[in-house]
Write a protein that holds these residues in place. Structure first.
Motif, PDB file in Angstrom:
ATOM      1  N   LEU A   1       0.844  -1.199   0.000  1.00 59.20           N
ATOM      2  CA  LEU A   1       0.000   0.000   0.000  1.00 59.20           C
ATOM      3  C   LEU A   1       0.877   1.245   0.000  1.00 59.20           C
ATOM      4  O   LEU A   1       0.962   1.998   0.972  1.00 59.20           O
ATOM      5  CB  LEU A   1      -0.930  -0.013   1.204  1.00 59.20           C
ATOM      6  CG  LEU A   1      -2.008  -1.111   1.199  1.00 59.20           C
ATOM      7  CD1 LEU A   1      -2.820  -1.063   2.483  1.00 59.20           C
ATOM      8  CD2 LEU A   1      -2.928  -0.952  -0.002  1.00 59.20           C
TER       9      LEU A   1
ATOM     10  N   ASP B   1       2.294   5.000  -1.486  1.00 59.44           N
ATOM     11  CA  ASP B   1       1.602   6.286  -1.549  1.00 59.44           C
ATOM     12  C   ASP B   1       0.681   6.395  -2.764  1.00 59.44           C
ATOM     13  O   ASP B   1      -0.433   6.922  -2.667  1.00 59.44           O
ATOM     14  CB  ASP B   1       2.627   7.428  -1.568  1.00 59.44           C
ATOM     15  CG  ASP B   1       3.357   7.567  -0.237  1.00 59.44           C
ATOM     16  OD1 ASP B   1       2.829   7.054   0.768  1.00 59.44           O
ATOM     17  OD2 ASP B   1       4.446   8.159  -0.204  1.00 59.44           O
TER      18      ASP B   1
ATOM     19  N   LYS C   1      -2.434   4.059  -2.219  1.00 64.14           N
ATOM     20  CA  LYS C   1      -3.283   4.638  -1.177  1.00 64.14           C
ATOM     21  C   LYS C   1      -4.023   5.853  -1.702  1.00 64.14           C
ATOM     22  O   LYS C   1      -5.220   6.019  -1.479  1.00 64.14           O
ATOM     23  CB  LYS C   1      -2.425   5.045   0.027  1.00 64.14           C
ATOM     24  CG  LYS C   1      -2.034   3.909   0.945  1.00 64.14           C
ATOM     25  CD  LYS C   1      -1.278   4.457   2.143  1.00 64.14           C
ATOM     26  CE  LYS C   1      -0.879   3.347   3.101  1.00 64.14           C
ATOM     27  NZ  LYS C   1      -0.119   3.859   4.265  1.00 64.14           N
ATOM     28  N   SER C   2      -3.285   6.707  -2.403  1.00 67.72           N
ATOM     29  CA  SER C   2      -3.881   7.928  -2.937  1.00 67.72           C
ATOM     30  C   SER C   2      -4.985   7.603  -3.947  1.00 67.72           C
ATOM     31  O   SER C   2      -6.056   8.205  -3.921  1.00 67.72           O
ATOM     32  CB  SER C   2      -2.797   8.789  -3.597  1.00 67.72           C
ATOM     33  OG  SER C   2      -3.358   9.906  -4.251  1.00 67.72           O
TER      34      SER C   2
ATOM     35  N   ASN D   1      -7.973   6.225  -1.922  1.00 69.02           N
ATOM     36  CA  ASN D   1      -8.552   7.223  -1.010  1.00 69.02           C
ATOM     37  C   ASN D   1      -9.243   8.357  -1.747  1.00 69.02           C
ATOM     38  O   ASN D   1     -10.093   9.051  -1.176  1.00 69.02           O
ATOM     39  CB  ASN D   1      -7.470   7.795  -0.097  1.00 69.02           C
ATOM     40  CG  ASN D   1      -6.967   6.783   0.924  1.00 69.02           C
ATOM     41  OD1 ASN D   1      -7.636   5.781   1.190  1.00 69.02           O
ATOM     42  ND2 ASN D   1      -5.798   7.019   1.483  1.00 69.02           N
TER      43      ASN D   1
ATOM     44  N   GLN E   1      -9.450  -3.562  -0.406  1.00 69.66           N
ATOM     45  CA  GLN E   1      -9.102  -2.176  -0.097  1.00 69.66           C
ATOM     46  C   GLN E   1     -10.205  -1.217  -0.534  1.00 69.66           C
ATOM     47  O   GLN E   1     -10.489  -0.224   0.143  1.00 69.66           O
ATOM     48  CB  GLN E   1      -7.778  -1.797  -0.780  1.00 69.66           C
ATOM     49  CG  GLN E   1      -6.560  -2.498  -0.221  1.00 69.66           C
ATOM     50  CD  GLN E   1      -6.354  -2.214   1.252  1.00 69.66           C
ATOM     51  OE1 GLN E   1      -6.508  -1.068   1.700  1.00 69.66           O
ATOM     52  NE2 GLN E   1      -6.007  -3.235   2.017  1.00 69.66           N
TER      53      GLN E   1
ATOM     54  N   GLN F   1     -12.481   1.373   1.809  1.00 69.11           N
ATOM     55  CA  GLN F   1     -12.713   2.775   1.484  1.00 69.11           C
ATOM     56  C   GLN F   1     -14.203   3.101   1.484  1.00 69.11           C
ATOM     57  O   GLN F   1     -14.632   4.160   1.965  1.00 69.11           O
ATOM     58  CB  GLN F   1     -12.100   3.100   0.115  1.00 69.11           C
ATOM     59  CG  GLN F   1     -12.437   4.468  -0.458  1.00 69.11           C
ATOM     60  CD  GLN F   1     -11.868   5.629   0.339  1.00 69.11           C
ATOM     61  OE1 GLN F   1     -11.182   5.436   1.346  1.00 69.11           O
ATOM     62  NE2 GLN F   1     -12.134   6.849  -0.112  1.00 69.11           N
TER      63      GLN F   1
END
Length: 265
Positions: free
Chosen positions: A37, A39, A42-43, A46, A168, A172
């Motif tokens: 995971l 950056d 994740k970005s 997210n 994931q 979210q």
């Protein structure tokens, strides 16, 4: 390797040891690791809102084609049929059955062993939407090692990667819903996903009183989209029949209010 079996007496046993090529070993090692995971991943996840997650996870074939005629719709698995959803849930429903029953002869496994068409369909579909293009690019990189491993291993490692991305995205989705969902049981969380399934922004069924920010269409024109709830999938998912008042208002409390989607409601 040539083996002369004529000199072996009846009842003899062959013991052979094989290993994949060096590039295949590296690819398998890379695919076997838990999803990093980082950056960028994740970005990408997210940044997804609930309407984006509807695209990533769900959308039936009719919704997909209604939104953009250029889309190929849900993936069609030879000798099996068209997947229920164009998003990741379409694949995960079959993958869950395959894993539970160890059904390696499933048509989806055959299709993945024959070629990477399903992989490419998944990536290109996400890249075709502006809001999910970033995730599509990351998936393309994650799937790249599949090209280097023996074909009979592709179903296993495709499922490994796609299931982690799927999990994931679910996390979210729960984060964007009410505390009732976030702290609820698995049963509550599973029920909340119906909100993602049934609520989407389609060109043929906009809600005139609730507009999303203007977006650039493919031909450069400005278009307004808004969320609408499907009265049913797949037969009541587009046009004026999508927002059939009786069905949608019966569902409104559970799908939008309980889940904390007050603005959408």
């Amino acid at each position: 390797v040539d083996i002369d079996s004529e000199s072996f007496a009846p009842g003899s046993i062959f013991i052979l040891r094989t290993s994949p090529r060096e590039d295949a070993c590296k690819a398998i090692e890379q695919l076997s690791k838990p999803l990093d995971l980082n950056d960028s991943l994740k970005s990408a996840i997210n940044e997804l809102n609930l309407l984006d997650l509807n695209i990533v996870l769900y959308r039936c074939d009719e919704e997909e084609r209604d939104d953009d005629p250029d889309h190929h719709g849900s993936y069609n698995v030879p000798n099996y049929g068209t997947l229920v959803y164009a998003g990741l849930q379409g694949q995960m429903s079959s993958i869950d059955d395959i894993v539970r029953e160890n059904a390696l002869g499933h048509p989806m496994c055959d299709n993945l062993r024959d070629g990477l068409w399903m992989v490419n369909h998944t990536v290109q579909r996400l890249k075709s939407y502006k809001s999910t293009a970033k995730l599509g690019e990351i998936l393309k990189e994650l799937f790249e090692p599949l090209k280097s491993i023996p074909f009979f291993l592709v179903p296993c490692y495709f499922a490994l990667v796609i299931s982690q991305i799927y999990d994931q995205c679910l996390t979210q989705a729960y984060t964007l819903m009410s505390s009732f969902v976030q702290t609820g049981t698995k049963f509550i969380k599973d029920l909340s996903l119906v909100s993602l399934q049934m609520c989407a922004a389609l060109k043929s069924a906009p809600c005139r009183y609730l507009r999303l920010p203007a977006q650039n269409d493919k031909d450069g024109t400005i278009m307004d989209l808004s969320m609408s709830m499907a009265a049913g999938l797949p037969h009541f998912c587009s046009g004026f029949m999508r927002a059939w008042g009786r069905d949608t208002f019966i569902s409104l409390r559970g799908l939008l209010l309980v889940t904390g989607r007050f603005q959408d409601a």
